[in-house]
Motif scaffolding. Structure first.
Motif, PDB file in Angstrom:
ATOM      1  N   GLU A 319       0.806  -1.222   0.000  1.00 55.14           N
ATOM      2  CA  GLU A 319       0.000   0.000   0.000  1.00 55.14           C
ATOM      3  C   GLU A 319       0.843   1.277   0.000  1.00 55.14           C
ATOM      4  O   GLU A 319       0.316   2.376  -0.237  1.00 55.14           O
ATOM      5  CB  GLU A 319      -0.945   0.012   1.215  1.00 55.14           C
ATOM      6  CG  GLU A 319      -0.252   0.120   2.566  1.00 55.14           C
ATOM      7  CD  GLU A 319       0.230  -1.211   3.137  1.00 55.14           C
ATOM      8  OE1 GLU A 319       0.503  -1.265   4.344  1.00 55.14           O
ATOM      9  OE2 GLU A 319       0.336  -2.196   2.359  1.00 55.14           O
ATOM     10  N   LEU A 320       2.148   1.171   0.257  1.00 54.26           N
ATOM     11  CA  LEU A 320       3.010   2.354   0.281  1.00 54.26           C
ATOM     12  C   LEU A 320       3.387   2.758  -1.140  1.00 54.26           C
ATOM     13  O   LEU A 320       3.587   1.911  -2.014  1.00 54.26           O
ATOM     14  CB  LEU A 320       4.253   2.082   1.107  1.00 54.26           C
ATOM     15  CG  LEU A 320       3.994   1.740   2.586  1.00 54.26           C
ATOM     16  CD1 LEU A 320       5.297   1.535   3.327  1.00 54.26           C
ATOM     17  CD2 LEU A 320       3.166   2.824   3.262  1.00 54.26           C
ATOM     18  N   PRO A 321       3.515   4.056  -1.401  1.00 50.20           N
ATOM     19  CA  PRO A 321       3.636   4.520  -2.790  1.00 50.20           C
ATOM     20  C   PRO A 321       4.837   3.969  -3.548  1.00 50.20           C
ATOM     21  O   PRO A 321       4.699   3.580  -4.710  1.00 50.20           O
ATOM     22  CB  PRO A 321       3.703   6.049  -2.657  1.00 50.20           C
ATOM     23  CG  PRO A 321       3.972   6.326  -1.226  1.00 50.20           C
ATOM     24  CD  PRO A 321       3.416   5.192  -0.448  1.00 50.20           C
ATOM     25  N   MET A 322       6.008   3.903  -2.916  1.00 48.94           N
ATOM     26  CA  MET A 322       7.172   3.416  -3.653  1.00 48.94           C
ATOM     27  C   MET A 322       7.203   1.891  -3.740  1.00 48.94           C
ATOM     28  O   MET A 322       7.850   1.336  -4.626  1.00 48.94           O
ATOM     29  CB  MET A 322       8.460   3.951  -3.029  1.00 48.94           C
ATOM     30  CG  MET A 322       8.695   5.435  -3.283  1.00 48.94           C
ATOM     31  SD  MET A 322       8.794   5.863  -5.041  1.00 48.94           S
ATOM     32  CE  MET A 322      10.385   5.145  -5.470  1.00 48.94           C
ATOM     33  N   VAL A 323       6.490   1.219  -2.835  1.00 49.53           N
ATOM     34  CA  VAL A 323       6.348  -0.242  -2.959  1.00 49.53           C
ATOM     35  C   VAL A 323       5.394  -0.560  -4.110  1.00 49.53           C
ATOM     36  O   VAL A 323       5.665  -1.424  -4.949  1.00 49.53           O
ATOM     37  CB  VAL A 323       5.843  -0.857  -1.644  1.00 49.53           C
ATOM     38  CG1 VAL A 323       5.724  -2.375  -1.780  1.00 49.53           C
ATOM     39  CG2 VAL A 323       6.770  -0.497  -0.485  1.00 49.53           C
ATOM     40  N   ARG A 324       4.272   0.162  -4.130  1.00 50.79           N
ATOM     41  CA  ARG A 324       3.304  -0.031  -5.220  1.00 50.79           C
ATOM     42  C   ARG A 324       3.974   0.233  -6.570  1.00 50.79           C
ATOM     43  O   ARG A 324       3.780  -0.510  -7.536  1.00 50.79           O
ATOM     44  CB  ARG A 324       2.118   0.902  -5.008  1.00 50.79           C
ATOM     45  CG  ARG A 324       1.026   0.775  -6.058  1.00 50.79           C
ATOM     46  CD  ARG A 324      -0.134   1.682  -5.705  1.00 50.79           C
ATOM     47  NE  ARG A 324      -0.813   1.207  -4.515  1.00 50.79           N
ATOM     48  CZ  ARG A 324      -1.512   1.982  -3.682  1.00 50.79           C
ATOM     49  NH1 ARG A 324      -1.607   3.274  -3.916  1.00 50.79           N
ATOM     50  NH2 ARG A 324      -2.115   1.467  -2.629  1.00 50.79           N
ATOM     51  N   LYS A 325       4.757   1.291  -6.634  1.00 50.98           N
ATOM     52  CA  LYS A 325       5.471   1.606  -7.883  1.00 50.98           C
ATOM     53  C   LYS A 325       6.416   0.471  -8.260  1.00 50.98           C
ATOM     54  O   LYS A 325       6.475   0.067  -9.425  1.00 50.98           O
ATOM     55  CB  LYS A 325       6.262   2.901  -7.724  1.00 50.98           C
ATOM     56  CG  LYS A 325       7.214   3.180  -8.904  1.00 50.98           C
ATOM     57  CD  LYS A 325       8.026   4.442  -8.706  1.00 50.98           C
ATOM     58  CE  LYS A 325       9.130   4.560  -9.739  1.00 50.98           C
ATOM     59  NZ  LYS A 325       8.627   4.524 -11.126  1.00 50.98           N
ATOM     60  N   TYR A 326       7.148  -0.053  -7.269  1.00 52.96           N
ATOM     61  CA  TYR A 326       8.098  -1.132  -7.560  1.00 52.96           C
ATOM     62  C   TYR A 326       7.377  -2.333  -8.172  1.00 52.96           C
ATOM     63  O   TYR A 326       7.839  -2.913  -9.168  1.00 52.96           O
ATOM     64  CB  TYR A 326       8.827  -1.562  -6.279  1.00 52.96           C
ATOM     65  CG  TYR A 326       9.844  -2.648  -6.519  1.00 52.96           C
ATOM     66  CD1 TYR A 326      11.146  -2.347  -6.884  1.00 52.96           C
ATOM     67  CD2 TYR A 326       9.496  -3.988  -6.397  1.00 52.96           C
ATOM     68  CE1 TYR A 326      12.077  -3.342  -7.130  1.00 52.96           C
ATOM     69  CE2 TYR A 326      10.409  -4.992  -6.646  1.00 52.96           C
ATOM     70  CZ  TYR A 326      11.699  -4.664  -7.011  1.00 52.96           C
ATOM     71  OH  TYR A 326      12.615  -5.663  -7.262  1.00 52.96           O
TER      72      TYR A 326
END
Length: 798
Positions: A319-326
């Motif tokens: 749910e965190l933005p840079m995890v989702r992006k990854y």
């Protein structure tokens, strides 16, 4: 947690560019890494892959060339090297405010040395097989057309009976023309003959638990690795697993050989689905993230401890933005660089709903509108994630989930004595009927939101489950295994050699055996139900794993597919082949929507060990007017009444055979169906009306940002509800809506996600003139001077 911790509750600005990792050219290379909590970051260039080198006290093995990186916005560090660095290796060395120094592989690595020790620098164009640019994915006109076959790369070829040179390796899929002594096709030719549309590969990304340098009996063509694993322990998410390569020490070899596997399957008309594990890593300390972004990538509970919904000690915080992006960047990379045709998500319950929705929308819109997406709608334990992707979350969102309700109704529990419809339990008929209807009265809005199956790699496979229910494990001398070893010690290979999972089967009359009949009944239900059918590799060969319910690290003696079974159980293979051909040639078994099922499918009987139904009036545009399907889970024969719509019925499947062609005729109003069997009958062949026509909606926004936008449609006669934009054409998003030929008008609303916004006021309608196969509509959004916007609906002529 330590002082380098990135507070997940604090605002982390999203870095939106898609250039993290290495951008290589022969003239210069740009390195970018996200390390927001680091005080300083350096790029370290090495000449070697770092294997078999002694570590110094700091944990760094040898000296490399250090290039200082410059901090950019949003925590990204960048360095440019103006040399050709192909063939070298690199790491990122981060210094944190407390003086801690960490050296780590690039989280966006696309190539690594053996065992993922260091990031390798390759020119990806050097890893393309001959004619890779002309490789084309097989067409998937609709998700209902898929027949999925779940397969482990090593299991496919490891057994001596496979006849393959490259045993256990990617390259085994490139071997064609193989047959056994009786002329039966083997390997990839077997898959083509069986008729499946998609091979679902268990994880093929780089994982932790097989030592790529530890081999027994190596050979130049096919090194044999001592360790075995399914691969649900991620190490480098964007790199192929080295133990499936002919040379794990050559970073380019594994990339080339996985592409060759994909190319080989594509050339035979078979699409490739990749099993992905973004919900957890093997560990935090040895994982791909913590070295450069400490603590950010992992979910924590209310006490600040690592949450463990995966059962392996950690959860990735999707749910965190840079995890989702990854995750989205990783999936896009596999779909573009390797031409992967779909993804299966492990423990999808641990992935938040927004991430899953964005994956489905963006991958299809930007890369491939025909990607097939599905996953496990459960967790492996408790998780603090509030919006888990469980059954029901997929409604209208463009991806499917495994239907464990249907699975349990058919076979019972996964590892024990518990029974289901096909294994001897009465009272499961209603649940079976619900699954046959595509779960549209259970948890799904559409039949293509359910993946129907009896067994997969987890738990007892189908044959061993039925043996367990029948109390035949002791008769078959199945060994007692735990964690890949015999509970009482000794040789697994010797124990397997003494076992006989088929001890009760008369090889001269295979289809009369009770265990065989129950297995065919179980998967016969799957292959004739609405939804997406899924088979575990080897079911068509009566594959046994010798009673091992969790063979993730057992030996090849347990896991390898024994190709000799094809000749021994040839009638079973022919039965599966016939059912798959029947499904693929008759759209009545592949209905596209809830409204179509409600109109065309009627349950006739659902009690006393019998489930039967009719597909009526050229269902789905089928050439057969009416089709009756009957499942008899009783040990003995049962006489049933047939619907009063025909006087003669053609049989295409019963206890003896299955296929597309009728092999006997039933006259009158009744039919006898043998015990533990299925029957498929049709009345007459005719010319059906066209199945549907298409409304093609082109949507144009001034900002060109179509993320989250979709249509809510009604009165289609096939599938109402959410309809996604699946392609970009001339800067416009395009959605295609199936409607019944007689429909004269459909309604729609243009909306953002789940009614966060509506574009335009009120309901809108699209005229569908008779005789038009395709109706095109243009929706224009125009900016106004006051910062607002107007939406125009312009119906186009065909």
């Amino acid at each position: 947690m330590n002082s380098n911790y990135i507070n997940a509750e604090s605002a982390v600005e999203l870095y939106e560019d898609k250039d993290l990792g290495l951008t290589y050219t022969p003239g210069s290379s740009v390195f970018k890494v996200w390390a927001p909590a680091a005080f300083a970051v350096s790029l370290v260039l090495y000449e070697t892959g770092g294997n078999n080198l002694p570590e110094t006290g700091s944990g760094i093995k040898d000296n490399g060339k250090i290039v200082q990186m410059q901090r950019q916005v949003t925590g990204v560090w960048q360095a440019t090297v103006h040399d050709d660095v192909k063939g070298k290796y690199y790491m990122y060395r981060a210094v944190f405010s407390d003086g801690t120094i960490r050296e780590a592989v690039d989280p966006y690595a696309v190539a690594v040395s053996a065992n993922g020790t260091r990031t390798a620098i390759v020119d990806l164009r050097d890893t393309d097989p001959l004619h890779w640019n002309s490789d084309i994915s097989p067409r998937l006109a609709h998700p209902a057309d898929a027949v999925i076959y779940e397969l482990h790369v090593r299991d496919f070829s490891s057994d001596s009976s496979s006849g393959m040179q490259y045993k256990g390796l990617f390259k085994a899929f490139t071997e064609t023309g193989l047959t056994d002594a009786d002329g039966n096709t083997l390997g990839i030719d077997h898959l083509v003959e069986l008729g499946i549309t998609h091979v679902h590969l268990l994880p093929v990304f780089d994982y932790q638990t097989v030592d790529e340098l530890k081999q027994d009996g190596p050979s130049a063509a096919a090194p044999h690795f001592t360790d075995y694993n399914w691969g649900y322990d991620p190490q480098n998410y964007n790199v192929p697993e080295g133990s499936y390569s002919t040379n794990p020490s050559d970073p380019a070899a594994r990339i080339l050989e996985l592409k060759e596997l994909v190319q080989a399957l594509h050339s035979h008309g078979i699409a490739v689905i990749m099993d992905v594990v973004y919900n957890h890593t093997f560990s935090v300390e040895k994982g791909p993230f913590d070295g450069l972004a400490p603590d950010y990538f992992y979910r924590r509970d209310v006490y600040g401890q690592l949450s463990n919904g995966s059962g392996v000690g950690n959860e990735v915080a999707t749910e965190l933005p840079m995890v989702r992006k990854y995750i989205k960047d990783s999936l896009a990379y596999w779909a573009t660089e390797y031409h992967i045709d779909g993804f299966r998500f492990d423990l999808m319950g641990l992935m938040d709903r927004v991430t899953m929705r964005e994956i489905a929308e963006e991958l299809r819109l930007e890369i491939n509108p025909e990607l097939l997406l599905y996953g496990e709608p459960w967790t492996g334990g408790d998780s603090p994630l509030p919006d888990k992707t469980l059954k029901g979350a997929q409604r209208g969102k463009g991806y499917a989930v495994f239907n464990d309700n249907f699975r349990s109704a058919i076979k019972g529990d996964s590892d024990g004595w518990g029974k289901g419809f096909a294994t001897g339990e009465y009272g499961k008929e209603g649940e079976v009927a619900s699954g046959i209807q595509g779960a549209i009265y259970d948890f799904a809005d559409s039949p293509v939101e359910t993946v129907n199956y009896t067994t997969a790699h987890d738990n007892l496979n189908l044959w061993d489950k039925i043996l367990t229910v029948q109390g035949l494990r002791e008769n078959a001398a199945l060994p007692e295994l735990e964690n890949g070893r015999l509970k009482n010690g000794g040789s697994v290979e010797a124990a397997v050699a003494l076992a006989d999972p088929y001890v009760t089967v008369d090889k001269g009359d295979v289809l009369k055996n009770e265990t065989v009949r129950r297995s065919l009944l179980a998967n016969g239900i799957v292959l004739t139900s609405q939804g997406i059918p899924f088979l575990h590799a080897g079911d068509e060969l009566l594959r046994s794993k010798y009673g091992d319910h969790n063979s993730y690290r057992s030996s090849d003696a347990i896991n390898g597919i024994r190709w000799g079974n094809k000749q021994v159980f040839k009638p079973v293979f022919q039965y599966y082949k016939g059912l798959i051909a029947l499904r693929r040639s008759h759209p009545a078994f592949r209905l596209h929507g809830r409204e179509e099922i409600e109109r065309c499918l009627e349950i006739l009987r659902c009690d006393s060990g019998i489930v039967s139904y009719i597909l009526k009036n050229h269902a789905g545009g089928d050439s057969w007017r009416n089709i009756v399907v009957i499942f008899n889970a009783n040990p003995g024969a049962v006489t049933l009444s047939l619907p009063n719509v025909a006087e003669r019925w053609n049989v295409v499947a019963d206890h003896s055979a299955a296929g597309q062609d009728a092999f006997r005729l039933i006259e009158g109003s009744e039919v006898e169906i043998e015990g533990l069997s299925m029957m498929v009958l049709y009345d007459v062949y005719g010319e059906p009306a066209p199945r549907s026509k298409t409304v093609e909606v082109h949507y144009e926004r001034p900002d060109g940002d179509y993320r989250g936008w979709n249509l809510w449609v009604w009165d289609t006669g096939i599938q109402d509800g959410q309809c996604d934009f699946r392609a970009l054409e001339d800067g416009r998003a395009v959605a295609r809506i199936e409607v019944m030929p007689e429909v004269e008008s459909i309604g729609y609303i243009l909306r953002l996600n789940d009614w966060e916004e509506k574009d335009g006021e009120g309901d809108r309608f699209i005229d569908c003139p008779p005789g038009e196969d395709v109706i095109r509509v243009l929706i224009l959004e125009r900016e106004q001077g006051n910062g607002g916007a107007t939406v125009e609906h312009l119906q186009l002529m065909t």
